[in-house]
Design an enzyme around this catalytic site. Structure first.
Site, PDB file in Angstrom:
ATOM      1  N   ASP A  94       0.966  -1.227   0.029  1.00 16.40           N
ATOM      2  CA  ASP A  94       0.106   0.051  -0.187  1.00 16.40           C
ATOM      3  C   ASP A  94       0.937   1.258   0.129  1.00 16.40           C
ATOM      4  O   ASP A  94       1.035   1.809   1.198  1.00 16.40           O
ATOM      5  CB  ASP A  94      -0.894  -0.144   1.069  1.00 16.40           C
ATOM      6  CG  ASP A  94      -1.986   0.978   1.074  1.00 16.40           C
ATOM      7  OD1 ASP A  94      -1.952   1.758  -0.097  1.00 16.40           O
ATOM      8  OD2 ASP A  94      -2.537   1.216   2.058  1.00 16.40           O
ATOM      9  N   ALA A  95       1.423   1.368  -1.088  1.00 12.79           N
ATOM     10  CA  ALA A  95       2.467   2.587  -1.161  1.00 12.79           C
ATOM     11  C   ALA A  95       1.969   4.201  -2.156  1.00 12.79           C
ATOM     12  O   ALA A  95       2.571   4.894  -1.834  1.00 12.79           O
ATOM     13  CB  ALA A  95       3.372   2.179  -2.159  1.00 12.79           C
ATOM     14  N   LYS A  96       0.767   3.785  -2.724  1.00 15.90           N
ATOM     15  CA  LYS A  96       0.160   5.056  -3.357  1.00 15.90           C
ATOM     16  C   LYS A  96       0.963   5.666  -4.127  1.00 15.90           C
ATOM     17  O   LYS A  96       1.048   7.041  -4.098  1.00 15.90           O
ATOM     18  CB  LYS A  96      -0.688   5.711  -2.359  1.00 15.90           C
ATOM     19  CG  LYS A  96      -1.680   4.967  -1.412  1.00 15.90           C
ATOM     20  CD  LYS A  96      -2.462   5.930  -0.679  1.00 15.90           C
ATOM     21  CE  LYS A  96      -3.524   4.948   0.192  1.00 15.90           C
ATOM     22  NZ  LYS A  96      -2.965   3.911   1.210  1.00 15.90           N
ATOM     23  N   ARG A  97       1.688   5.017  -5.000  1.00 22.26           N
ATOM     24  CA  ARG A  97       2.707   5.831  -5.807  1.00 22.26           C
ATOM     25  C   ARG A  97       2.024   6.416  -7.285  1.00 22.26           C
ATOM     26  O   ARG A  97       0.763   5.998  -7.409  1.00 22.26           O
ATOM     27  CB  ARG A  97       4.006   4.598  -6.209  1.00 22.26           C
ATOM     28  CG  ARG A  97       4.601   4.532  -5.080  1.00 22.26           C
ATOM     29  CD  ARG A  97       5.373   5.352  -4.259  1.00 22.26           C
ATOM     30  NE  ARG A  97       6.467   4.900  -3.346  1.00 22.26           N
ATOM     31  CZ  ARG A  97       6.394   4.930  -2.059  1.00 22.26           C
ATOM     32  NH1 ARG A  97       5.513   5.268  -1.571  1.00 22.26           N
ATOM     33  NH2 ARG A  97       7.346   4.521  -1.570  1.00 22.26           N
ATOM     34  N   THR A 121      -0.386  -0.223  -4.734  1.00 22.32           N
ATOM     35  CA  THR A 121      -1.603   0.584  -4.879  1.00 22.32           C
ATOM     36  C   THR A 121      -0.930   1.871  -5.532  1.00 22.32           C
ATOM     37  O   THR A 121       0.186   2.250  -5.387  1.00 22.32           O
ATOM     38  CB  THR A 121      -2.201   1.262  -3.458  1.00 22.32           C
ATOM     39  OG1 THR A 121      -1.179   1.710  -2.681  1.00 22.32           O
ATOM     40  CG2 THR A 121      -2.840  -0.091  -3.054  1.00 22.32           C
TER      41      THR A 121
END
Length: 269
Positions: A94-97, A121
Site C-alpha cells: 500500500d504505497a500509493k505511488r 496501490t
C-alpha cells in the site's frame, strides 16, 4: 499470483479478508519493544495467528518508511516471511505511488520485482504513462485509487467534469490502458452506495475495500452492492484487527476479530 488463484483461495477459506499491517510502534504491546526488530515481531505474530482465515495482507508502506532503514528492513523481512511460508496470500504494497513513466518503472521494480509483492496501490492523477509501467509486470496487479474512504475524497473524486464524476472518468479511462486486465481498484467501504454504479463500469475487476471496522463501513452493504460472480472483493481491516489488544494476548485478540469478519463473509458467500 493470478486472479484465478486468488479466487480459489477465497472459496477455499470462505474469506475475502485482507489484513492491513499498519504497524505503529506507539501502539504495539510494550513487551515487543524489547525485541531486536519489534515491527517484524509484531507482524509475524499477527500473520501466524490469522493466515488461515484471510487471503491477503497489506502493509501500509508509510508505517515502515517512518522508521527509516530499520522500518524498511522490517518490511523486507515481513514480505519474505509471507512469500516463503504463506505463498497463497495475496500481498499488497500500500504505497500509493504515481509519477512520470521512468520513475514509475523504478517504483514498480522496487515493490513488484525486488520485494516481490503481488500488487501495489497507485494514484492515477498523472494518467496513463504513470500507471502502465506497473501493469507491465506479468501476474502482478496494479490497484488504482478510484473512490477513497476519507472525507477529502469529495474535494476532487466526486466533482463533475463534463457532466460526469471524476472517479467514473478514472475508471472508464483506465480500462483502455495496456494490460488493464491486471487492474484492481480501491473503493472505500464508507462509499458503499456508489458501488452499484462502479460495478456497471468495471463489472469483472477486483475491488479493494478499506473502511470496514474502525472507519464504520458496513460489510453487508459493500457485498450487496459490490460483489460479482467471482466475489471480486477484498475487504481490508487494519486497526480493528491488529490493535484489538495492547497486551500479551494481542495475536489471539487479532485472530478473534478476524474470525468475526470471516464468519460474516462465509455467510455472505
Amino acid at each position: 499470483m493470478t486472479t484465478e488463484q486468488l479466487v480459489a483461495q477465497i472459496y477455499k477459506k470462505k474469506s475475502f479478508l485482507c489484513i492491513g499491517l499498519d504497524t505503529d510502534l506507539e501502539k504495539v504491546p510494550s513487551h515487543l519493544l524489547e525485541e531486536e526488530d519489534p515491527i517484524f515481531a509484531f507482524n509475524k505474530a499477527i500473520i501466524d495467528a490469522t493466515h488461515d482465515i484471510c487471503v491477503s495482507y497489506k502493509p501500509n508502506i508509510a508505517f515502515y518508511e517512518a522508521y527509516g532503514i530499520e522500518g524498511w528492513q522490517a518490511l523486507e523481512k515481513t514480505i519474505r516471511y509471507l512469500n516463503e511460508n504463506f505463498p497463497e496470500q495475496f500481498t499488497i504494497a500500500d504505497a500509493k505511488r504515481g509519477d512520470i513513466g521512468n520513475t514509475s518503472t523504478r517504483y514498480a521494480k522496487a515493490f513488484l520485482e525486488d520485494l516481490q509483492f503481488d500488487s501495489v496501490t497507485i494514484a492515477p492523477y498523472m494518467g496513463k504513462d504513470s500507471v502502465e509501467p506497473f501493469l507491465a509486470f506479468k501476474d502482478k496487479h496494479t490497484i488504482l485509487l478510484a473512490l477513497t474512504s476519507n472525507v477529502g475524497a469529495f474535494d476532487f473524486q466526486t466533482k463533475l467534469v463534463d457532466g460526469k464524476e471524476l472517479y467514473k472518468t478514472v475508471l472508464e479511462t483506465s480500462k483502455s490502458y495496456e494490460n488493464s486486465e491486471n487492474l484492481m481498484y480501491v473503493v472505500g467501504a464508507t462509499k458503499a452506495e456508489y458501488l452499484k454504479e462502479i460495478r456497471q463500469i468495471v463489472p469483472d475487476s477486483f475491488l479493494l475495500v478499506p473502511g470496514v471496522g474502525a472507519q464504520g463501513g458496513s460489510l453487508k452493504d459493500v457485498c450487496e452492492n459490490g460483489m460479482n460472480d467471482k466475489v471480486g472483493l477484498l475487504i481490508n481491516s487494519s486497526r480493528g484487527i491488529i490493535y484489538a489488544s495492547a497486551e500479551s494476548d494481542f495475536a489471539d485478540a487479532a485472530r478473534h476479530k478476524a474470525l468475526e469478519l470471516q464468519r460474516q463473509m462465509a455467510e455472505l458467500l
